[in-house]
Design a protein around this motif. Structure first.
Motif, PDB file in Angstrom:
ATOM      1  N   TYR A 189     -68.305 -82.848  34.088  1.00 50.29           N
ATOM      2  CA  TYR A 189     -68.085 -81.351  33.438  1.00 50.29           C
ATOM      3  C   TYR A 189     -67.038 -81.644  32.226  1.00 50.29           C
ATOM      4  N   TRP A 192     -69.567 -82.415  29.610  1.00 50.55           N
ATOM      5  CA  TRP A 192     -70.351 -81.062  29.357  1.00 50.55           C
ATOM      6  C   TRP A 192     -69.361 -80.196  28.277  1.00 50.55           C
ATOM      7  N   ARG A 193     -68.062 -80.173  28.413  1.00 50.27           N
ATOM      8  CA  ARG A 193     -67.193 -79.204  27.777  1.00 50.27           C
ATOM      9  C   ARG A 193     -67.183 -79.609  26.499  1.00 50.27           C
ATOM     10  N   SER A 196     -69.307 -77.279  23.930  1.00 48.48           N
ATOM     11  CA  SER A 196     -69.062 -75.949  23.647  1.00 48.48           C
ATOM     12  C   SER A 196     -68.779 -75.672  22.286  1.00 48.48           C
ATOM     13  N   ALA A 283     -69.334 -66.996  36.628  1.00 49.97           N
ATOM     14  CA  ALA A 283     -68.767 -67.665  35.466  1.00 49.97           C
ATOM     15  C   ALA A 283     -69.377 -68.986  34.944  1.00 49.97           C
ATOM     16  N   GLU A 284     -69.799 -69.573  36.018  1.00 53.88           N
ATOM     17  CA  GLU A 284     -70.256 -70.865  35.524  1.00 53.88           C
ATOM     18  C   GLU A 284     -71.673 -70.831  34.927  1.00 53.88           C
ATOM     19  N   HIS A 286     -72.813 -68.206  33.582  1.00 52.41           N
ATOM     20  CA  HIS A 286     -72.765 -67.524  32.058  1.00 52.41           C
ATOM     21  C   HIS A 286     -72.264 -68.249  31.000  1.00 52.41           C
ATOM     22  N   GLU A 287     -71.459 -69.491  31.372  1.00 45.04           N
ATOM     23  CA  GLU A 287     -71.181 -70.371  30.557  1.00 45.04           C
ATOM     24  C   GLU A 287     -72.084 -71.310  30.023  1.00 45.04           C
ATOM     25  N   ILE A 288     -73.248 -71.675  31.076  1.00 38.13           N
ATOM     26  CA  ILE A 288     -74.162 -72.476  30.866  1.00 38.13           C
ATOM     27  C   ILE A 288     -75.355 -71.957  29.937  1.00 38.13           C
ATOM     28  N   TYR A 290     -74.570 -69.277  27.799  1.00 39.10           N
ATOM     29  CA  TYR A 290     -73.972 -69.239  26.479  1.00 39.10           C
ATOM     30  C   TYR A 290     -74.226 -70.118  25.545  1.00 39.10           C
ATOM     31  N   VAL A 291     -73.846 -71.430  26.207  1.00 40.73           N
ATOM     32  CA  VAL A 291     -73.860 -72.862  25.396  1.00 40.73           C
ATOM     33  C   VAL A 291     -75.225 -72.923  24.791  1.00 40.73           C
TER      34      VAL A 291
END
Length: 355
Positions: A189, A192-193, A196, A283-284, A286-288, A290-291
């Motif tokens: 994780y 991954w961050r 962003s 949330a996870e 939509h984060e994926i 979006y990125v």
């Protein structure tokens, strides 16, 4: 960057690559060196590589046309014939200089010529550096079906010289980036961050990300070299991604996608499936989404496209007893393998992908 130890071989970086080569390519070890390139790397990368190749061993260059459409058994036959005509024997060595098509195909040629000769991979694209040249998978496509023919056999070494990335257009860099994103999603994780926000990325940052990406993939394949369990995690995004890539490759009405472009779409789709199976939070997911959509343009699919893509899933190599098996995210940084998915849910994934 420190050398990475893999199963029976090493992955060298930048200046260490050529130190290793000069020590390895001795005339009393190898009878002849065969360098396999495609028409792109012959122009943009081969001159630099040859300038750094210090050896007295005779060298022959074998070139084939660039492009996924030439990653097939016909090209292999032409190269096997060239090796024979140029006097290759079992003490010859093949060096594959190029992207994933070159390293996959060249590795397969080496593994099968005279029942196997040594080979070294020199990946020159981001995709090949972090994915195609690591893990011992060698092979070719069967028609439009990706990587249907091949073997798992490790190279003698992998040499990652990141200066070759300066020859790549942006779409090729984005293609390789998809596999790095995947490595974070399935294993790490924190890694991954780091994707962003890429606005201030410099060369040192990129080198560090490449090195860590190779570490992640190598850790997986070292534990499961023949894909019996853990290594399946590396197929996240690839079940639908490969089907999309194959469909666009064979359909003259669709724009041909680079591997990473298709896998980026596949990761969003399979993240949606993970959400609907209850493995990911909203949330996870939509984060994926979006990125990935911030880096890659959305691909347009009609209902007929989706039906054809679903039909291609039956050829996925992870399938067992005629059933399509997906790798899904259990959270960002972990996966669930061997997941069954109904076609209706796949259609919903494509519908959400468009929005």
């Amino acid at each position: 960057m420190q050398t990475i130890q893999a199963n029976g071989y090493s992955i060298f970086f930048n200046e260490n690559c050529y130190t290793y080569l000069s020590e390895t390519l001795q005339s009393d070890v190898y009878s002849k060196i065969f360098i396999i390139v495609d028409s792109e790397t012959a122009n943009y990368c081969l001159p630099d590589f040859l300038a750094n190749l210090a050896t007295e061993v005779p060298i022959e260059i074998i070139e084939f046309d660039a492009g996924e459409v030439f990653k097939n058994i016909e090209t292999c036959t032409q190269i096997w014939q060239a090796l024979t005509e140029l006097g290759a024997d079992r003490k010859s060595i093949i060096i594959n200089v190029g992207g994933g098509v070159v390293t996959d195909l060249g590795g397969f040629v080496a593994c099968t010529y005279k029942r196997g000769i040594d080979f070294i991979n020199v990946p020159t694209t981001l995709l090949a550096m972090v994915d195609a040249s690591v893990g011992g998978k060698n092979g070719v496509d069967l028609g439009n079906l990706k990587n249907q023919i091949g073997v798992i056999q490790n190279p003698k070494a992998v040499l990652v010289d990141t200066h070759y990335l300066g020859t790549l257009p942006q779409n090729q860099m984005r293609s390789g980036l998809a596999e790095m994103l995947k490595h974070g999603l399935i294993q790490d994780y924190d890694y991954w961050r780091q994707f962003s926000d890429l606005s201030n990325l410099n060369t040192d940052d990129l080198n560090a990300l490449i090195h860590q990406s190779v570490i992640i993939k190598n850790n997986v394949v070292t534990q499961d070299p023949t894909e019996k369990g853990l290594r399946k995690a590396l197929n996240f995004g690839h079940t639908l991604g490969h089907a999309i890539e194959s469909y666009c490759l064979e359909n003259e009405n669709k724009t041909t996608l680079l591997h990473g472009e298709a896998i980026a779409a596949g990761m969003i789709l399979e993240s949606f499936l993970s959400l609907k199976k209850g493995f990911l939070t909203d949330a996870e997911y939509h984060e994926i989404k979006y990125v990935i959509t911030d880096i890659y343009p959305t691909v347009s699919f009609t209902e007929n496209d989706i039906n054809s893509i679903i039909d291609l899933l039956i050829h996925d190599k992870k399938n067992e007893f005629g059933k399509v098996k997906f790798v899904l995210l259990n959270e960002i940084g972990a996966v669930k393998t061997d997941q069954d998915i109904e076609n209706g849910l796949i259609f919903k994934a494509f519908e959400d992908y468009k929005n």
